[in-house]
Enzyme design. Structure first.
Site, short mmCIF file in Angstrom:
data_model
loop_
_atom_site.label_atom_id
_atom_site.label_comp_id
_atom_site.label_asym_id
_atom_site.label_seq_id
_atom_site.Cartn_x
_atom_site.Cartn_y
_atom_site.Cartn_z
N ASN A 1 0.76 -2.64 -0.75
CA ASN A 1 -0.13 -3.29 -1.71
C ASN A 1 -1.56 -2.77 -1.60
O ASN A 1 -2.51 -3.54 -1.49
CB ASN A 1 -0.08 -4.81 -1.52
CG ASN A 1 -0.77 -5.58 -2.62
OD1 ASN A 1 -1.60 -6.43 -2.37
ND2 ASN A 1 -0.45 -5.28 -3.85
N ARG B 1 -8.23 3.80 -0.42
CA ARG B 1 -8.58 2.81 0.60
C ARG B 1 -7.75 2.98 1.86
O ARG B 1 -8.22 2.72 2.97
CB ARG B 1 -8.43 1.39 0.04
CG ARG B 1 -9.34 0.40 0.76
CD ARG B 1 -9.39 -0.94 0.06
NE ARG B 1 -8.28 -1.79 0.38
CZ ARG B 1 -8.24 -2.59 1.45
NH1 ARG B 1 -9.25 -2.64 2.29
NH2 ARG B 1 -7.20 -3.34 1.68
N ARG C 1 -2.99 -7.11 6.92
CA ARG C 1 -2.09 -6.18 7.63
C ARG C 1 -2.38 -6.10 9.11
O ARG C 1 -1.58 -5.51 9.85
CB ARG C 1 -2.21 -4.79 7.01
CG ARG C 1 -1.97 -4.78 5.49
CD ARG C 1 -2.40 -3.48 4.87
NE ARG C 1 -2.38 -3.51 3.40
CZ ARG C 1 -3.37 -3.98 2.67
NH1 ARG C 1 -4.47 -4.48 3.25
NH2 ARG C 1 -3.29 -3.98 1.35
N LYS D 1 10.86 -0.35 1.76
CA LYS D 1 10.07 0.80 1.30
C LYS D 1 9.30 1.45 2.45
O LYS D 1 9.27 2.68 2.57
CB LYS D 1 9.13 0.35 0.17
CG LYS D 1 8.43 1.50 -0.52
CD LYS D 1 7.10 1.81 0.13
CE LYS D 1 6.48 3.06 -0.49
NZ LYS D 1 5.21 3.36 0.19
N PRO E 1 12.06 6.76 -0.65
CA PRO E 1 11.19 5.58 -0.82
C PRO E 1 10.95 5.26 -2.29
O PRO E 1 10.63 6.15 -3.08
CB PRO E 1 9.88 6.00 -0.14
CG PRO E 1 10.24 7.16 0.74
CD PRO E 1 11.41 7.83 0.09
N ASP F 1 8.54 3.18 -4.41
CA ASP F 1 7.33 2.38 -4.59
C ASP F 1 7.18 2.09 -6.08
O ASP F 1 8.08 2.37 -6.87
CB ASP F 1 6.11 3.13 -4.07
CG ASP F 1 5.78 4.31 -4.97
OD1 ASP F 1 6.70 5.10 -5.25
OD2 ASP F 1 4.64 4.43 -5.43
#
Length: 277
Positions: free
Chosen positions: A117, A122, A174, A216, A233, A235
């Site tokens: 997310n 970033r 996180r 994922k 994966p 996403d």
DNA sequence: ACCCAGGAAATTC
DNA sequence: GAATTTCATGGG
């Protein structure tokens, strides 16, 4: 000191290092790339079909050969994949110099937990701050001006921290996931090296013992950190791409190199957002 | 102000 | 159990 590889094919540093599979390489004004691999800082550049690593003191050729996956014939991989689907062939033609790097398993685990997310810009900033705050400084060689001057933090170092100790990296919710991952690696609850040979679903289940690792993120760790090229994966970009560009096709149709196909498709989709407007 | 970002956990239905 | 909400942070 420089390390040189001649007759390198199917490698474009810009495509490979900035396609979202890794987060620590920085492009420099002259078009070269500064980065840190396995605690060694270096500047990478191509001259024609030569790959050159500058300032890689103390690291051996074999390590870089391994990292850039130079032992795999990507020309043959692309021939196989391109025969499977015309849009996949187009995606491979769009960025023919993508290779799947053999990153360190723990670095892949941590960086892809951070990725959830989140956006790539970033993610890079958080990873930079993580290394600056908790990685061992690297002295000499290509470290001076390459941008990344810190090794990636060890599991043992991070395992000794609390989530609040990570406040300087600003990874938000996180933080507790990162500490849990480091602790389970450091204490042997999760043995990353064993995942190289475990059946795929079992390897995935092992990773998902970690809080903050779902399907994922586990697939990303297996593909980028353990070179499980059969991983795929999915996403948000890949789900859109499969729905719009590959309707009715299962990832298993891409075969033993599905993970490489995934990278071509992911990058192609990100570079063509208008396809999904 | 609102929405999204290489998702997954927590909560609710 | 499946569907929805929440979780920090930053940029468009």
């Amino acid at each position: 000191m420089s390390i040189l590889f001649e007759n390198v094919t199917d490698l474009d540093l810009h495509e490979t290092l900035l396609c979202g599979q890794c987060f620590r390489w920085k492009e420099r004004p002259d078009g070269s790339f500064g980065g840190v691999v396995r605690g060694k800082a270096a500047v990478a550049r191509m001259e024609g079909d030569c790959l050159i690593l500058d300032g890689a003191e103390g690291s051996d050729r074999g390590m870089w050969h391994d990292y850039f996956d130079l032992g795999l014939d990507y020309g043959e991989v692309k021939r196989q994949l391109s025969a499977i689907h015309p849009i996949l062939a187009e995606a491979a033609r769009f960025a023919p110099g993508i290779r799947i790097l053999r990153q360190e398993p723990f670095e892949a685990l941590i960086t892809f937990i951070i990725s959830q997310n989140n956006n790539i810009k970033r993610i890079e900033g958080i990873v930079d701050r993580l290394c600056e705050n908790f990685g061992e400084p690297i002295f000499g060689g290509g470290a001076g001006s390459s941008g990344g001057r810190f090794a990636f933090p060890t599991a043992e170092r991070l395992a000794a921290l609390s989530p609040d100790d990570l406040m300087p990296i600003r990874a938000g919710f996180r933080h507790r996931y990162l500490i849990d991952a480091a602790q389970k690696v450091a204490d042997g609850t999760v043995d990353l090296e064993s995942l190289r040979t475990l059946p795929y679903d079992e390897a995935r289940a092992e990773l998902m013992k970690i809080t903050g690792v779902g399907v994922k993120v586990a697939d990303c760790v297996l593909l980028y950190g353990l070179h499980r090229l059969d991983g795929f994966p999915l996403d948000v970009w890949m789900k859109r791409a499969m729905a719009v560009l590959f309707d009715g096709i299962e990832p298993s149709a891409f075969g033993q190199y599905a993970g490489i196909a995934q990278q071509y498709i992911f990058h192609y989709s990100r570079m063509h957002p208008e396809l999904f407007g």
